[in-house]
Scaffold this motif. Structure first.
Motif, mmCIF file in Angstrom:
data_model
loop_
_atom_site.group_PDB
_atom_site.id
_atom_site.type_symbol
_atom_site.label_atom_id
_atom_site.label_comp_id
_atom_site.label_asym_id
_atom_site.label_seq_id
_atom_site.Cartn_x
_atom_site.Cartn_y
_atom_site.Cartn_z
ATOM 1 N N UNK A 134 -23.658 -48.676 -16.521
ATOM 2 C CA UNK A 134 -23.901 -47.714 -17.592
ATOM 3 C C UNK A 134 -23.509 -46.325 -17.094
ATOM 4 N N UNK A 135 -23.416 -45.365 -17.992
ATOM 5 C CA UNK A 135 -22.766 -44.096 -17.684
ATOM 6 C C UNK A 135 -23.501 -43.234 -16.659
ATOM 7 N N UNK A 136 -24.820 -43.152 -16.711
ATOM 8 C CA UNK A 136 -25.530 -42.224 -15.823
ATOM 9 C C UNK A 136 -25.241 -42.482 -14.348
ATOM 10 N N UNK A 137 -25.412 -43.706 -13.829
ATOM 11 C CA UNK A 137 -25.079 -43.924 -12.419
ATOM 12 C C UNK A 137 -23.585 -43.804 -12.135
ATOM 13 N N UNK A 138 -22.745 -44.155 -13.107
ATOM 14 C CA UNK A 138 -21.297 -44.023 -12.884
ATOM 15 C C UNK A 138 -20.899 -42.563 -12.710
ATOM 16 N N UNK A 139 -21.447 -41.686 -13.532
ATOM 17 C CA UNK A 139 -21.102 -40.264 -13.430
ATOM 18 C C UNK A 139 -21.629 -39.664 -12.131
ATOM 19 N N UNK A 140 -22.784 -40.113 -11.670
ATOM 20 C CA UNK A 140 -23.286 -39.652 -10.383
ATOM 21 C C UNK A 140 -22.388 -40.131 -9.248
ATOM 22 N N UNK A 141 -21.873 -41.347 -9.363
ATOM 23 C CA UNK A 141 -20.930 -41.856 -8.360
ATOM 24 C C UNK A 141 -19.639 -41.056 -8.367
ATOM 25 N N UNK A 142 -19.230 -40.606 -9.542
ATOM 26 C CA UNK A 142 -18.027 -39.784 -9.644
ATOM 27 C C UNK A 142 -18.241 -38.429 -8.971
ATOM 28 N N UNK A 153 -18.788 -44.009 -22.744
ATOM 29 C CA UNK A 153 -19.287 -43.205 -23.855
ATOM 30 C C UNK A 153 -19.411 -41.739 -23.481
ATOM 31 N N UNK A 154 -18.976 -40.890 -24.378
ATOM 32 C CA UNK A 154 -19.114 -39.440 -24.208
ATOM 33 C C UNK A 154 -20.313 -38.995 -25.027
ATOM 34 N N UNK A 155 -21.261 -38.341 -24.395
ATOM 35 C CA UNK A 155 -22.425 -37.879 -25.148
ATOM 36 C C UNK A 155 -23.539 -37.447 -24.231
ATOM 37 N N UNK A 156 -24.600 -36.928 -24.826
ATOM 38 C CA UNK A 156 -25.764 -36.513 -24.062
ATOM 39 C C UNK A 156 -25.439 -35.421 -23.067
ATOM 40 N N UNK A 157 -25.939 -35.582 -21.842
ATOM 41 C CA UNK A 157 -25.759 -34.573 -20.805
ATOM 42 C C UNK A 157 -24.434 -34.704 -20.077
ATOM 43 N N UNK A 206 -29.063 -44.064 -23.800
ATOM 44 C CA UNK A 206 -27.628 -44.324 -23.701
ATOM 45 C C UNK A 206 -26.955 -43.872 -24.998
ATOM 46 N N UNK A 207 -25.694 -43.432 -24.920
ATOM 47 C CA UNK A 207 -25.035 -42.884 -26.119
ATOM 48 C C UNK A 207 -25.028 -43.827 -27.320
#
Length: 315
Positions: A134-142, A153-157, A206-207
């Motif tokens: 899911x996006x939250x851990x993926x963005x932290x990995x990025x 998904x684009x959205x939220x924070x 999630x978005x």
């Protein structure tokens, strides 16, 4: 003030990260095979050189200060970059044409797959790894440098993070059930019809969950009391296929399962809240040739298919 970065070694970065994770100098000294007095002296010297308190002392040990969290973010990124360098060199010696680590959320697997097929035609020997989450851990990995690019998904924070992003496409969400679900044979169904069945939905926050929650508010209805939450696409699809449970998917993802004869799209009018799928990559790193080509292929393969246009026109 002296340039404290000239004194830092890889081992120092590992010490910092370990202190951040353990919050206890005694444990860190044991793990890193160093005496506690030497560790405490080194940390105090580093804080003095930087001019910041990196860790605040409290009854249960240490916790990062605001400046310490920033320092830890950079330390983790540097360590990840070094590890990546080691792996890339090993792959290069084996003949690889660069490497690409991709984070992919379940809703974006179709466009990522198509872009990758095009990429490996351009770079037959590129070393690719795909991580699905899911996006939250993926963005932290990025942000920490564990992956090069994230598609989802684009959205939220997400848009508030220090990252480059590009919207690839926007689409509605829809309900799905097993192919012979009682609701699948009807010409039209209502929200009340759906509420008679158990739902399995994406987790709160999630978005795509935000989209369906907004739609429910618009319709003046609530989630069934016995709904399930799952961030695993495999679990969701398997449960829907094996029961009368219904679920909510993005239109493209649902259409892919419909075309394969694995799910049925239920005839509820299109949910107006739409979700956008996009791609994120780091601002502080110049994109590699492989990443630039992957981004180009993502854009070209993500145009809305004709079937989706026809579907929207019929609603």
């Amino acid at each position: 003030m002296s340039d404290w970065t000239q004194k830092l070694k890889v081992q120092h970065l590992r010490l910092l990260v370990c202190i951040g994770e353990q919050g206890n100098l005694s444990k860190v000294a044991e793990i890193m095979n160093i005496t506690q007095p030497a560790l405490s002296k080194w940390l105090s010297s580093l804080e003095e050189d930087i001019g910041l308190v990196l860790f605040e002392r409290h009854s249960k040990g240490l916790r990062p200060s605001e400046g310490g969290r920033l320092m830890l973010e950079h330390a983790r990124r540097l360590l990840n970059d070094l590890e990546r360098s080691r792996e890339d060199i090993e792959q290069f010696k084996l003949g690889a044409q660069g490497s690409l680590l991709i984070g992919c959320s379940p809703v974006a697997t179709d466009c990522v797959s198509l872009a990758l097929l095009s990429l490996i035609k351009d770079y037959p020997n590129v070393h690719v790894q795909v991580v699905e989450n899911v996006m939250t851990p993926l963005l932290q990995s990025l942000i920490s440098g564990k992956v090069d690019v994230v598609v989802g998904r684009v959205g939220g924070k997400a848009l508030q993070l220090p990252l480059n992003y590009r919207v690839l496409y926007t689409e509605p969400v829809c309900f799905v059930g097993r192919c012979n679900h009682p609701l699948a044979t009807r010409d039209k169904i209502s929200w009340q019809d759906l509420l008679e069945y158990r739902w399995i939905v994406w987790p709160t926050g999630t978005p795509i969950r935000v989209s369906i929650d907004n739609a429910l508010v618009d319709q003046g209805v609530m989630l069934p009391e016995n709904y399930l939450e799952s961030s695993s696409m495999s679990v969701t699809v398997n449960m829907v296929q094996a029961s009368d449970i219904v679920s909510i998917l993005s239109w493209r993802l649902a259409q892919r399962y419909v075309e394969k004869g694995q799910l049925a799209m239920l005839p509820l009018p299109r949910i107006e809240q739409k979700g956008s799928v996009g791609v994120f990559w780091r601002k502080d790193n110049a994109p590699s040739d492989a990443l630039l080509r992957f981004l180009a292929h993502l854009t070209s393969t993500s145009a809305e298919p004709e079937s989706a246009n026809n579907h929207h026109a019929r609603q």
